[in-house]
Enzyme design. Structure first.
Site, PDB file in Angstrom:
ATOM      1  N   ASP A  34       0.858  -1.182   0.000  1.00  7.21           N
ATOM      2  CA  ASP A  34       0.000   0.000   0.000  1.00  7.21           C
ATOM      3  C   ASP A  34       0.897   1.236   0.000  1.00  7.21           C
ATOM      4  OD1 ASP A  34      -1.886   2.134   0.902  1.00  7.21           O
ATOM      5  OD2 ASP A  34      -3.249   0.454   1.200  1.00  7.21           O
ATOM      6  N   ALA A  78      -5.899  -2.287  -4.355  1.00 10.77           N
ATOM      7  CA  ALA A  78      -5.288  -0.954  -4.433  1.00 10.77           C
ATOM      8  C   ALA A  78      -5.834  -0.207  -5.644  1.00 10.77           C
ATOM      9  CB  ALA A  78      -3.768  -1.075  -4.542  1.00 10.77           C
ATOM     10  N   TYR A 146     -11.911   6.376 -14.088  1.00 10.84           N
ATOM     11  CA  TYR A 146     -11.972   5.322 -13.057  1.00 10.84           C
ATOM     12  C   TYR A 146     -12.650   4.070 -13.620  1.00 10.84           C
ATOM     13  CZ  TYR A 146     -13.660   3.028  -8.731  1.00 10.84           C
ATOM     14  OH  TYR A 146     -13.948   2.128  -7.737  1.00 10.84           O
ATOM     15  N   VAL A 190     -21.539   8.207   0.857  1.00 12.35           N
ATOM     16  CA  VAL A 190     -22.545   9.066   1.490  1.00 12.35           C
ATOM     17  C   VAL A 190     -22.784   8.662   2.945  1.00 12.35           C
ATOM     18  CG1 VAL A 190     -24.503   7.684   0.626  1.00 12.35           C
ATOM     19  CG2 VAL A 190     -24.817  10.095   1.166  1.00 12.35           C
TER      20      VAL A 190
HETATM   21  P1  NAD Z   1      -9.568   3.131   0.025  1.00 17.06           P
HETATM   22  O1  NAD Z   1      -9.112   4.393  -0.612  1.00 17.06           O
HETATM   23  O2  NAD Z   1      -9.833   3.135   1.482  1.00 17.06           O
HETATM   24  O3  NAD Z   1      -8.561   1.934  -0.315  1.00 17.06           O
HETATM   25  C1  NAD Z   1      -7.672   1.939  -1.408  1.00 17.06           C
HETATM   26  C2  NAD Z   1      -6.283   1.610  -0.892  1.00 17.06           C
HETATM   27  O4  NAD Z   1      -5.387   1.534  -2.005  1.00 17.06           O
HETATM   28  C3  NAD Z   1      -5.737   2.693   0.046  1.00 17.06           C
HETATM   29  O5  NAD Z   1      -5.167   2.086   1.193  1.00 17.06           O
HETATM   30  C4  NAD Z   1      -4.669   3.398  -0.780  1.00 17.06           C
HETATM   31  O6  NAD Z   1      -3.636   3.950   0.021  1.00 17.06           O
HETATM   32  C5  NAD Z   1      -4.198   2.265  -1.673  1.00 17.06           C
HETATM   33  N1  NAD Z   1      -3.608   2.715  -2.938  1.00 17.06           N
HETATM   34  C6  NAD Z   1      -4.113   3.617  -3.826  1.00 17.06           C
HETATM   35  N2  NAD Z   1      -3.288   3.745  -4.876  1.00 17.06           N
HETATM   36  C7  NAD Z   1      -2.248   2.895  -4.660  1.00 17.06           C
HETATM   37  C8  NAD Z   1      -1.068   2.591  -5.381  1.00 17.06           C
HETATM   38  N3  NAD Z   1      -0.795   3.187  -6.552  1.00 17.06           N
HETATM   39  N4  NAD Z   1      -0.217   1.680  -4.868  1.00 17.06           N
HETATM   40  C9  NAD Z   1      -0.470   1.079  -3.673  1.00 17.06           C
HETATM   41  N5  NAD Z   1      -1.557   1.340  -2.937  1.00 17.06           N
HETATM   42  C10 NAD Z   1      -2.448   2.231  -3.438  1.00 17.06           C
HETATM   43  O7  NAD Z   1     -10.892   2.674  -0.780  1.00 17.06           O
HETATM   44  P2  NAD Z   1     -11.830   1.395  -0.611  1.00 17.06           P
HETATM   45  O8  NAD Z   1     -13.214   1.896  -0.606  1.00 17.06           O
HETATM   46  O9  NAD Z   1     -11.334   0.520   0.480  1.00 17.06           O
HETATM   47  O10 NAD Z   1     -11.595   0.685  -2.022  1.00 17.06           O
HETATM   48  C11 NAD Z   1     -10.924  -0.561  -2.173  1.00 17.06           C
HETATM   49  C12 NAD Z   1     -11.144  -1.036  -3.599  1.00 17.06           C
HETATM   50  O11 NAD Z   1     -12.543  -1.254  -3.831  1.00 17.06           O
HETATM   51  C13 NAD Z   1     -10.697  -0.025  -4.667  1.00 17.06           C
HETATM   52  O12 NAD Z   1     -10.126  -0.743  -5.733  1.00 17.06           O
HETATM   53  C14 NAD Z   1     -11.989   0.628  -5.097  1.00 17.06           C
HETATM   54  O13 NAD Z   1     -11.909   1.131  -6.401  1.00 17.06           O
HETATM   55  C15 NAD Z   1     -12.952  -0.543  -4.991  1.00 17.06           C
HETATM   56  N6  NAD Z   1     -14.364  -0.138  -4.858  1.00 17.06           N
HETATM   57  C16 NAD Z   1     -14.828   0.402  -3.692  1.00 17.06           C
HETATM   58  C17 NAD Z   1     -16.183   0.747  -3.582  1.00 17.06           C
HETATM   59  C18 NAD Z   1     -16.771   1.291  -2.307  1.00 17.06           C
HETATM   60  O14 NAD Z   1     -18.005   1.418  -2.221  1.00 17.06           O
HETATM   61  N7  NAD Z   1     -15.965   1.607  -1.289  1.00 17.06           N
HETATM   62  C19 NAD Z   1     -17.056   0.590  -4.685  1.00 17.06           C
HETATM   63  C20 NAD Z   1     -16.524   0.045  -5.860  1.00 17.06           C
HETATM   64  C21 NAD Z   1     -15.192  -0.340  -5.933  1.00 17.06           C
HETATM   65  C1  UD2 Z   2     -20.583   5.178  -6.174  1.00 23.94           C
HETATM   66  C2  UD2 Z   2     -19.098   5.071  -5.859  1.00 23.94           C
HETATM   67  C3  UD2 Z   2     -18.293   5.509  -7.031  1.00 23.94           C
HETATM   68  C4  UD2 Z   2     -18.714   4.815  -8.311  1.00 23.94           C
HETATM   69  C5  UD2 Z   2     -20.213   4.996  -8.523  1.00 23.94           C
HETATM   70  C6  UD2 Z   2     -20.662   4.171  -9.708  1.00 23.94           C
HETATM   71  C7  UD2 Z   2     -18.630   5.428  -3.512  1.00 23.94           C
HETATM   72  C8  UD2 Z   2     -18.160   6.381  -2.478  1.00 23.94           C
HETATM   73  N1  UD2 Z   2     -18.732   5.922  -4.751  1.00 23.94           N
HETATM   74  O1  UD2 Z   2     -20.969   6.531  -6.308  1.00 23.94           O
HETATM   75  O2  UD2 Z   2     -16.939   5.190  -6.746  1.00 23.94           O
HETATM   76  O3  UD2 Z   2     -18.378   3.443  -8.214  1.00 23.94           O
HETATM   77  O4  UD2 Z   2     -20.920   4.504  -7.381  1.00 23.94           O
HETATM   78  O5  UD2 Z   2     -21.982   4.357  -9.964  1.00 23.94           O
HETATM   79  O6  UD2 Z   2     -18.865   4.271  -3.267  1.00 23.94           O
HETATM   80  N2  UD2 Z   2     -24.886  12.404  -1.614  1.00 23.94           N
HETATM   81  C9  UD2 Z   2     -25.584  13.372  -0.895  1.00 23.94           C
HETATM   82  N3  UD2 Z   2     -24.907  14.078   0.044  1.00 23.94           N
HETATM   83  C10 UD2 Z   2     -23.580  13.892   0.312  1.00 23.94           C
HETATM   84  C11 UD2 Z   2     -22.870  12.892  -0.425  1.00 23.94           C
HETATM   85  C12 UD2 Z   2     -23.568  12.169  -1.389  1.00 23.94           C
HETATM   86  O7  UD2 Z   2     -26.776  13.576  -1.122  1.00 23.94           O
HETATM   87  O8  UD2 Z   2     -23.032  14.583   1.192  1.00 23.94           O
HETATM   88  C13 UD2 Z   2     -25.628  11.616  -2.627  1.00 23.94           C
HETATM   89  C14 UD2 Z   2     -24.995  11.569  -3.992  1.00 23.94           C
HETATM   90  O9  UD2 Z   2     -25.341  12.675  -4.755  1.00 23.94           O
HETATM   91  C15 UD2 Z   2     -25.607  10.263  -4.515  1.00 23.94           C
HETATM   92  C16 UD2 Z   2     -25.717   9.374  -3.273  1.00 23.94           C
HETATM   93  O10 UD2 Z   2     -25.635  10.264  -2.168  1.00 23.94           O
HETATM   94  O11 UD2 Z   2     -26.882  10.493  -5.042  1.00 23.94           O
HETATM   95  C17 UD2 Z   2     -24.623   8.333  -3.154  1.00 23.94           C
HETATM   96  O12 UD2 Z   2     -23.373   8.995  -3.308  1.00 23.94           O
HETATM   97  P1  UD2 Z   2     -21.946   8.243  -3.120  1.00 23.94           P
HETATM   98  O13 UD2 Z   2     -20.902   9.215  -3.492  1.00 23.94           O
HETATM   99  O14 UD2 Z   2     -21.893   7.586  -1.786  1.00 23.94           O
HETATM  100  O15 UD2 Z   2     -22.029   7.028  -4.140  1.00 23.94           O
HETATM  101  P2  UD2 Z   2     -22.349   6.959  -5.719  1.00 23.94           P
HETATM  102  O16 UD2 Z   2     -23.347   5.852  -5.839  1.00 23.94           O
HETATM  103  O17 UD2 Z   2     -22.701   8.261  -6.284  1.00 23.94           O
END
Ligand code: NAD
Ligand code: UD2
Length: 309
Positions: A34, A78, A146, A190
Site C-alpha cells: 500500500d 489498491a 476510473y 454518502v
Molecule cells: P480506500 O481508498 O480506502 O482503499 C484503497 C487503498 O489503495 C488505500 O489504502 C490506498 O492507500 C491504496 N492505494 C491507492 N493507490 C495505490 C497505489 N498506486 N499503490 C499502492 N496502494 C495504493 O478505498 P476502498 O473503498 O477501500 O476501495 C478498495 C477497492 O474497492 C478499490 O479498488 C476501489 O476502487 C474498490 N471499490 C470500492 C467501492 C466502495 O463502495 N468503497 C465501490 C466500488 C469499488
Molecule cells: C458510487 C461510488 C463511485 C462509483 C459509482 C458508480 C462510492 C463512495 N462511490 O458513487 O466510486 O463506483 O458509485 O456508480 O462508493 N450524496 C448526498 N450528500 C452527500 C454525499 C452524497 O446527497 O453529502 C448523494 C450523492 O449525490 C448520490 C448518493 O448520495 O446520489 C450516493 O453517493 P456516493 O458518493 O456515496 O455514491 P455513488 O453511488 O454516487
C-alpha cells in the site's frame, strides 16, 4: 493451510484493512502492499507478527514482483477509489488503477501464483440499467477514467486467465459502507459523510430530493464473500456483482441514522449533482449461486457498528 502469505494490495484502506483482519483471524499470514495515499497504517494490526506491510506503489513493476514472490494468492484492492480524482487527473490515477493491475497480473504469471480477487465497480455500467436490477451482461458504459480503468483491468485479468491460467475472481462492488471508510472528501461514501456529520451535529446536505436509491453492502459481509472466493476450489469465469438487490433511498437512510442516533441535525436539500445516477441496484443472482451470501447485516446494525467505531 499453507503458511505462505496472501498479498493484499490496498490493504491499509477501508475495505482492504477489514479483509486483512479477517484473513489474520482465519490464521493466514498477510502481506500488504500500500502506498498509504488514502490508506492508514493505523487501520492495520502492525503488532501482529503474521502481518507484513510494504509501503510502495502498485505502479512500480519491480516492487510488485517482489511483493508477489512467495505468496499463495492476491487480493488486488489498491486503487485511487475516488471517481472525481480520476476525472481531475486521469494520467496519474491510471498508473494506480490500470498499470497497477497489469503489474499484479504479470508478477503473478512470473511467480506462478494463480488466485486473484479483484475489486471492480458498478461504475463499469455507467447509466445503463438505471432503475433496473443490473445484471452482469448489461452493456458496459464506463463514463469516467476510473470506470475505464476498472473495465480494462477486468479484461487484462481475463487475458491472463486465458493465456496463463490465472484464476481471477472479479467483483463489481456496488456501495460498500462501514467503519474506516474515510468521510473527508465530498465524494466519499454518502453513509460515511452523513454519519460523521450527524455525530458532530453538523448540517447534512442531500443532493436532490433524497429519493435516489443505492444498494448498500456492509463491509463485513463483503469480506466474508471475499474469503469464500479465496478458498473455493474452482472459480467460474466472469465478473459478479456485489449488491443485495435492495434499494435504499437517502431519505430512508437518514431515517435509519435518526433511529440509531436518536435524532438528526438539520438536513438541507440542494440541487442534484450533475450526472448523478438516480437508482443503482444489483441483480445478485450470480453472486448468490456462486458464492452464497448468508443473511446480510441489517442496515441499522451496520450503522451501529459504524457509530461505535
Ligand atoms: P480506500 O481508498 O480506502 O482503499 C484503497 C487503498 O489503495 C488505500 O489504502 C490506498 O492507500 C491504496 N492505494 C491507492 N493507490 C495505490 C497505489 N498506486 N499503490 C499502492 N496502494 C495504493 O478505498 P476502498 O473503498 O477501500 O476501495 C478498495 C477497492 O474497492 C478499490 O479498488 C476501489 O476502487 C474498490 N471499490 C470500492 C467501492 C466502495 O463502495 N468503497 C465501490 C466500488 C469499488
Ligand atoms: C458510487 C461510488 C463511485 C462509483 C459509482 C458508480 C462510492 C463512495 N462511490 O458513487 O466510486 O463506483 O458509485 O456508480 O462508493 N450524496 C448526498 N450528500 C452527500 C454525499 C452524497 O446527497 O453529502 C448523494 C450523492 O449525490 C448520490 C448518493 O448520495 O446520489 C450516493 O453517493 P456516493 O458518493 O456515496 O455514491 P455513488 O453511488 O454516487
Amino acid at each position: 493451510m499453507s503458511d505462505s502469505p496472501i498479498l493484499v494490495t490496498g490493504g491499509a484502506g477501508f475495505i482492504g484493512s477489514h479483509l486483512v483482519d479477517a484473513l489474520l483471524a482465519k490464521g493466514y499470514a498477510v502481506r500488504v502492499l500500500d502506498n498509504l495515499s488514502s490508506g492508514k497504517p493505523g487501520n492495520l494490526p502492525l503488532e501482529n507478527p503474521r502481518l507484513e506491510l510494504i509501503v510502495g506503489d502498485v505502479a512500480d513493476a519491480a516492487l510488485v514482483l517482489r511483493a508477489v514472490a512467495g505468496c499463495q494468492a492476491v487480493a488486488h484492492l489498491a486503487a485511487v477509489a475516488s471517481v472525481q480524482a480520476s476525472v481531475d487527473d486521469p494520467v496519474s490515477t491510471h498508473q494506480s488503477n490500470f498499470v497497477g493491475t497489469l503489474n499484479v497480473c504479470e508478477a503473478m504469471r512470473q511467480h506462478g501464483v494463480k488466485r486473484v480477487l479483484f475489486a471492480s465497480s458498478a461504475a463499469v455500467y455507467g447509466n445503463n440499467g438505471e432503475g433496473l436490477a443490473i445484471d452482469e451482461d448489461t452493456p458496459k458504459a464506463p463514463l469516467t477514467p476510473y470506470a475505464v480503468d476498472k473495465l480494462g483491468s477486468e479484461q487484462y485479468l481475463d487475458f491472463y486467465r486465458r493465456q496463463h491460467g490465472l484464476e481471477p475472481a472479479i467483483f463489481r462492488f456496488f456501495n460498500i459502507f462501514g467503519p474506516r471508510q474515510d468521510p473527508s472528501s465530498p465524494y466519499s461514501g454518502v453513509i460515511s459523510i452523513f454519519i460523521e456529520r450527524a455525530q458532530q451535529g453538523l448540517p447534512i446536505t442531500v443532493f436532490g430530493d433524497g429519493e435516489q436509491t443505492r444498494d448498500f453492502v456492509y463491509v463485513g459481509d463483503l469480506v466474508g464473500l471475499l474469503l469464500r472466493a479465496l478458498e473455493l476450489p474452482v472459480l467460474e469465469v466472469g465478473a459478479a456483482n456485489v449488491g443485495l438487490n435492495r434499494a435504499t433511498s437517502l431519505n430512508q437512510l437518514l431515517a435509519e441514522i435518526a433511529g440509531v442516533l436518536g435524532g438528526l441535525p438539520q438536513v438541507t436539500y440542494v440541487a442534484a449533482r450533475a450526472g448523478d445516477i438516480r437508482h443503482s441496484r444489483a441483480n445478485n443472482q450470480r453472486l448468490l449461486s456462486r458464492y452464497g451470501f448468508p443473511e446480510p447485516t441489517p442496515m441499522a446494525m451496520g450503522l451501529a457498528q459504524l457509530l461505535a467505531h
